[in-house]
Structure formats: C-alpha cells, structure tokens
Motif scaffolding. Structure first.
Motif, PDB file in Angstrom:
ATOM      1  N   THR A 147      -7.594 -44.177  65.997  1.00 23.03           N
ATOM      2  CA  THR A 147      -6.488 -44.749  65.238  1.00 23.03           C
ATOM      3  C   THR A 147      -7.013 -45.486  64.010  1.00 23.03           C
ATOM      4  O   THR A 147      -7.844 -46.392  64.138  1.00 23.03           O
ATOM      5  CB  THR A 147      -5.682 -45.727  66.116  1.00 23.03           C
ATOM      6  OG1 THR A 147      -5.277 -45.069  67.322  1.00 23.03           O
ATOM      7  CG2 THR A 147      -4.450 -46.224  65.379  1.00 23.03           C
ATOM      8  N   PHE A 148      -6.523 -45.092  62.835  1.00 21.49           N
ATOM      9  CA  PHE A 148      -6.878 -45.787  61.592  1.00 21.49           C
ATOM     10  C   PHE A 148      -5.921 -45.350  60.499  1.00 21.49           C
ATOM     11  O   PHE A 148      -5.195 -44.360  60.629  1.00 21.49           O
ATOM     12  CB  PHE A 148      -8.326 -45.503  61.186  1.00 21.49           C
ATOM     13  CG  PHE A 148      -8.592 -44.099  60.749  1.00 21.49           C
ATOM     14  CD1 PHE A 148      -8.693 -43.770  59.402  1.00 21.49           C
ATOM     15  CD2 PHE A 148      -8.750 -43.070  61.687  1.00 21.49           C
ATOM     16  CE1 PHE A 148      -8.935 -42.470  59.001  1.00 21.49           C
ATOM     17  CE2 PHE A 148      -9.001 -41.776  61.290  1.00 21.49           C
ATOM     18  CZ  PHE A 148      -9.094 -41.466  59.947  1.00 21.49           C
ATOM     19  N   ASP A 149      -5.928 -46.097  59.406  1.00 22.23           N
ATOM     20  CA  ASP A 149      -5.048 -45.841  58.263  1.00 22.23           C
ATOM     21  C   ASP A 149      -5.880 -45.290  57.114  1.00 22.23           C
ATOM     22  O   ASP A 149      -6.827 -45.946  56.657  1.00 22.23           O
ATOM     23  CB  ASP A 149      -4.346 -47.140  57.848  1.00 22.23           C
ATOM     24  CG  ASP A 149      -3.257 -46.896  56.814  1.00 22.23           C
ATOM     25  OD1 ASP A 149      -3.194 -45.777  56.258  1.00 22.23           O
ATOM     26  OD2 ASP A 149      -2.476 -47.827  56.559  1.00 22.23           O
ATOM     27  N   LEU A 150      -5.536 -44.105  56.660  1.00 17.61           N
ATOM     28  CA  LEU A 150      -6.290 -43.478  55.569  1.00 17.61           C
ATOM     29  C   LEU A 150      -6.213 -44.260  54.260  1.00 17.61           C
ATOM     30  O   LEU A 150      -7.069 -44.095  53.396  1.00 17.61           O
ATOM     31  CB  LEU A 150      -5.778 -42.054  55.333  1.00 17.61           C
ATOM     32  CG  LEU A 150      -6.424 -40.924  56.129  1.00 17.61           C
ATOM     33  CD1 LEU A 150      -5.729 -39.603  55.807  1.00 17.61           C
ATOM     34  CD2 LEU A 150      -7.907 -40.813  55.849  1.00 17.61           C
ATOM     35  N   ILE A 156     -12.144 -46.509  57.012  1.00 20.57           N
ATOM     36  CA  ILE A 156     -12.536 -45.099  57.112  1.00 20.57           C
ATOM     37  C   ILE A 156     -13.980 -44.947  57.584  1.00 20.57           C
ATOM     38  O   ILE A 156     -14.291 -44.074  58.408  1.00 20.57           O
ATOM     39  CB  ILE A 156     -12.316 -44.392  55.759  1.00 20.57           C
ATOM     40  CG1 ILE A 156     -10.811 -44.311  55.480  1.00 20.57           C
ATOM     41  CG2 ILE A 156     -12.939 -43.001  55.763  1.00 20.57           C
ATOM     42  CD1 ILE A 156     -10.451 -43.689  54.170  1.00 20.57           C
ATOM     43  N   VAL A 157     -14.883 -45.789  57.105  1.00 17.73           N
ATOM     44  CA  VAL A 157     -16.287 -45.685  57.525  1.00 17.73           C
ATOM     45  C   VAL A 157     -16.413 -45.927  59.019  1.00 17.73           C
ATOM     46  O   VAL A 157     -17.097 -45.182  59.740  1.00 17.73           O
ATOM     47  CB  VAL A 157     -17.158 -46.681  56.733  1.00 17.73           C
ATOM     48  CG1 VAL A 157     -18.591 -46.664  57.275  1.00 17.73           C
ATOM     49  CG2 VAL A 157     -17.139 -46.357  55.258  1.00 17.73           C
ATOM     50  N   GLY A 158     -15.727 -46.953  59.524  1.00 21.55           N
ATOM     51  CA  GLY A 158     -15.763 -47.219  60.954  1.00 21.55           C
ATOM     52  C   GLY A 158     -15.099 -46.110  61.754  1.00 21.55           C
ATOM     53  O   GLY A 158     -15.569 -45.754  62.845  1.00 21.55           O
ATOM     54  N   ALA A 159     -14.015 -45.539  61.207  1.00 16.08           N
ATOM     55  CA  ALA A 159     -13.335 -44.441  61.893  1.00 16.08           C
ATOM     56  C   ALA A 159     -14.226 -43.210  61.970  1.00 16.08           C
ATOM     57  O   ALA A 159     -14.254 -42.517  62.999  1.00 16.08           O
ATOM     58  CB  ALA A 159     -12.038 -44.104  61.166  1.00 16.08           C
ATOM     59  N   ALA A 160     -14.971 -42.939  60.902  1.00 14.16           N
ATOM     60  CA  ALA A 160     -15.882 -41.794  60.902  1.00 14.16           C
ATOM     61  C   ALA A 160     -16.967 -41.963  61.970  1.00 14.16           C
ATOM     62  O   ALA A 160     -17.317 -41.011  62.679  1.00 14.16           O
ATOM     63  CB  ALA A 160     -16.515 -41.622  59.523  1.00 14.16           C
ATOM     64  N   PRO A 204      -8.505 -38.618  52.267  1.00 16.76           N
ATOM     65  CA  PRO A 204      -9.236 -37.422  52.697  1.00 16.76           C
ATOM     66  C   PRO A 204     -10.622 -37.306  52.070  1.00 16.76           C
ATOM     67  O   PRO A 204     -11.565 -36.873  52.741  1.00 16.76           O
ATOM     68  CB  PRO A 204      -8.329 -36.276  52.231  1.00 16.76           C
ATOM     69  CG  PRO A 204      -6.967 -36.873  52.193  1.00 16.76           C
ATOM     70  CD  PRO A 204      -7.163 -38.290  51.764  1.00 16.76           C
ATOM     71  N   VAL A 205     -10.746 -37.702  50.808  1.00 17.48           N
ATOM     72  CA  VAL A 205     -12.061 -37.639  50.152  1.00 17.48           C
ATOM     73  C   VAL A 205     -13.041 -38.586  50.836  1.00 17.48           C
ATOM     74  O   VAL A 205     -14.194 -38.228  51.119  1.00 17.48           O
ATOM     75  CB  VAL A 205     -11.921 -37.975  48.652  1.00 17.48           C
ATOM     76  CG1 VAL A 205     -13.286 -38.235  48.034  1.00 17.48           C
ATOM     77  CG2 VAL A 205     -11.227 -36.827  47.917  1.00 17.48           C
ATOM     78  N   ALA A 206     -12.592 -39.807  51.133  1.00 13.59           N
ATOM     79  CA  ALA A 206     -13.466 -40.796  51.769  1.00 13.59           C
ATOM     80  C   ALA A 206     -13.890 -40.341  53.163  1.00 13.59           C
ATOM     81  O   ALA A 206     -15.071 -40.469  53.543  1.00 13.59           O
ATOM     82  CB  ALA A 206     -12.763 -42.146  51.839  1.00 13.59           C
ATOM     83  N   LEU A 207     -12.950 -39.797  53.944  1.00  8.55           N
ATOM     84  CA  LEU A 207     -13.295 -39.336  55.288  1.00  8.55           C
ATOM     85  C   LEU A 207     -14.238 -38.149  55.232  1.00  8.55           C
ATOM     86  O   LEU A 207     -15.191 -38.051  56.033  1.00  8.55           O
ATOM     87  CB  LEU A 207     -12.016 -38.969  56.053  1.00  8.55           C
ATOM     88  CG  LEU A 207     -12.210 -38.533  57.504  1.00  8.55           C
ATOM     89  CD1 LEU A 207     -12.865 -39.641  58.323  1.00  8.55           C
ATOM     90  CD2 LEU A 207     -10.878 -38.129  58.123  1.00  8.55           C
ATOM     91  N   THR A 208     -14.000 -37.242  54.296  1.00 10.90           N
ATOM     92  CA  THR A 208     -14.884 -36.085  54.143  1.00 10.90           C
ATOM     93  C   THR A 208     -16.294 -36.523  53.776  1.00 10.90           C
ATOM     94  O   THR A 208     -17.278 -36.023  54.342  1.00 10.90           O
ATOM     95  CB  THR A 208     -14.334 -35.129  53.063  1.00 10.90           C
ATOM     96  OG1 THR A 208     -13.037 -34.674  53.466  1.00 10.90           O
ATOM     97  CG2 THR A 208     -15.249 -33.939  52.878  1.00 10.90           C
TER      98      THR A 208
END
Length: 359
Positions: A147-150, A156-160, A204-208
């Motif tokens: 669970t995280f907010d894009l 995002i770093v912690g979610a990855a 999406p760019v940050a998660l990628t």
C-alpha cells in the motif's frame, strides 16, 4: 438467328441480295457462330471452376486451413500464459478498473502477483477474491499487497524495497495507476495539472526507476506502461490528461531504447475508452471530482478484454500496442499525414462540446 432469314423482311426497293453479298453473309454467320461457341466455352469453364471449388477435394483443404489457423492461435494463447506462469508481476492501481481485471487475468495465468494501491482494505478484498477463485487449471499463488500513494515521492522508494522483499525480484512491472481530467485550460488551476502529472507520469517513472536496477542486474525484466490513445493524439478539454500520457509515451519509448542492451522489454499499451470509473473519478478544473459517467466511457471496451490484451502483449513482447476503435486509430495517422485536417476536426469538436458549457 441466321442472317439470311432477315432478307425477306428488308425493303426490296432499297437493297437486294446481290451475287457479291453471299460471301459477306457467310462470313457474318461464321462470326456469330464463333461468338456463340466462345460464350458456351466461357460458361462451361465457369461451371467447372465452381465445381472444383465446391468439390470434395477443395473442402478438406479449406477446413484444414481453418484448423491450422485455430491451432496456431491456440498455441499462441498457451505460449502467452506460459510466459507469465510463476513470473513475479507487479500491478499498480490494482484496486479497481483495468488494474483489478489485470490482477484476475494474470493470477489465472499462474503469475506471482504483487498488488499495489492506496486502499489497503480494497487490496485485501481483492486478495481474498483471487485466493477463492478456482477457475483455472494452472497452479496459482497467493498475492502480496503493498500500500502506497504514487503521488508521494517519498513513499515510492520504500514501496519499491517492500515490493522486492516479496519475492526477491520483479519480472513484470505494470504501471497502470492513473487519473483522468475534464476541463478548459484557461480555467484549470496549475495545481490540478501537477496532480495529474504526479499520478500519471512522475509516479510511474519514479517506481520504474526504483525497480529498474534489480532488472538490469538480472538482465531480465519487462516494464509495461498503460498509456492511452490520448498519449498519441490530443482531445479538447483533456489537456492535463493528454499531456501526462504524451509524456508517458515519450519516456518509455526512450527507456525501451536504453535498456534493450540489458535484455529488458518495454511495452506501451494505448487503450481507447474502457468501461471503468475513470471518468467518474476524473478531476475538474478546480480539483473537484467530475462524477459523471461519459457516454463514450460507458460504451467503451470491457476491462476484462483489455486485460487479456495486456497479457497477450506481455507474452508476445510487443513494444507498442494500440487498443482503440477504427476512428481513434485512424486519427493517429491523420495527425501525422494530414495535420491541417486533424487540427480542423479537433477545433470543430471543441466548438461542439463548448456550446453546452456556455449555456
């Protein structure tokens, strides 16, 4: 009819059969006979061709061709499912719409899912639904949820990192989460443009970027960006949304070229209208929720069909996929081949949609 039989009916005062006319009449009769012979031969040839087509020899051949085509499609379908079986697939925006259908389709194909979204309860509900489903013959796996907010860059770093802890690696990343927009440019707050860009592009760019290094180390991975047909053409009163999808198209096209040497695949999927709540949840010029189901959205493609097309695109490692009707697909080419006409059509559409807004 024999030409000689016409002679008694001709006016005697104006013309009569002379000794030199017999040869001409004979020649004319021969020409008519040859014509009739050719006509009969042509009809006979046509009948023989039809007999050949409908003969017992050609029917098995046609049935065989149909069988081969069907077998080829079946093998492609089996190959597509085999490509994602036991593969780790991350899906953002998995709690509703296309993301939810992608979760169902990839789960049924035997993928190991990591479902991402902002609503933890909705993710858990989807997990229970998938665990209870038995409509598949392949081995399925219990999904993980993150669970995280894009729109939160710090999350995002912690979610990855949490995503990588689930299975240790990622095979397929499906960037599906997004938000739509309705409004005029002149009335739209800049904060609304930033919000749409944060969700549809920067998130999406940050998660990628956060997951890409692990793919490069393994020299294996597939990044999927769910864009839109509006990432290729711009539609009036969709400026923030179209801009975010144009940016998405450009970024992932560049990414494809840069990571090709690492054996990483990149697919951009550009659907047309889909029967989801995208228009209901769209933001307006002042940031409020649009709350209206557009007629075009209600008549769009079913999300389950689009999800199956996404699965097929991953299995076939397609680079760019347009899932739209004829008119939007033609508009993509019209924008390049006849830009003046395209701009005129868009201006006409803007005038047509603007009239009710001014009343």
């Amino acid at each position: 009819m024999d030409p000689l039989n016409l002679v008694p009916y001709l006016p005697r005062a104006e013309w009569s059969l002379g000794p030199g006319d017999q040869g001409w009449l004979t020649m004319l009769g021969q020409v008519l006979k040859e014509y009739q012979t050719c006509t009969r031969r042509r009809s006979l040839l046509r009948a023989r061709v039809m007999d050949f087509v409908t003969s017992t020899a050609i029917l098995p051949l046609l049935l065989g061709c149909v069988g081969v085509c069907s077998l080829f499609k079946l093998l492609q379908w089996l190959r597509t499912r085999a490509c994602v079986r036991n593969a780790v697939v991350v899906i953002t925006g998995a709690t509703s719409g296309l993301g939810r259908e992608c979760a169902r389709v990839f789960h049924a194909a035997g993928a190991k899912l990591v479902l991402c979204g902002r609503n933890a309860e909705a993710l858990e509900e989807l997990t229970r639904e998938l665990a209870a489903s038995r409509a598949t013959k392949v081995q399925t796996h219990k999904p993980y949820t993150v669970t995280f907010d894009l729109t939160d860059p710090g999350a995002i770093v912690g979610a990855a990192a949490e995503i990588l802890q689930c299975f240790g690696y990622v095979d397929v990343l499906i960037n599906n989460a997004g938000i739509s927009y309705r409004g005029t440019i002149v009335d739209t707050n800049l904060d609304v443009d930033r919000r749409v860009m944060e969700t549809n592009y920067f998130g999406p760019v940050a998660l990628t970027k956060a997951l890409l290094p692990s793919m490069i180390r393994r020299r294996q991975g597939h990044v999927v960006a769910i864009s839109s047909i509006q990432g290729k053409i711009s539609v009036p009163f969709r400026s923030a949304y179209a801009a975010s999808k144009h940016a998405t198209q450009a970024f992932f096209d560049c990414l494809r070229a840069e990571v090709e040497r690492h054996d990483i695949e990149v697919t951009v999927v550009s659907p047309g209208y889909i029967q989801t709540s995208l228009s209901l949840n769209a933001v307006t010029a002042d940031g409020s929720k649009y709350g209206v189901m557009d007629e075009t959205t209600a008549q769009g493609r079913s999300p389950s069909q689009v999800a199956r097309d996404v699965l097929a695109a991953v299995g076939k490692k397609k680079k760019d996929v347009v899932l739209a009707d004829v008119a939007p697909s033609l508009a993509v080419y019209l924008r390049t081949l006849a830009p003046r006409l395209f701009f005129s059509l868009m201006a006409s559409r803007a005038r047509k949609e603007w009239k009710p807004k001014r009343c």
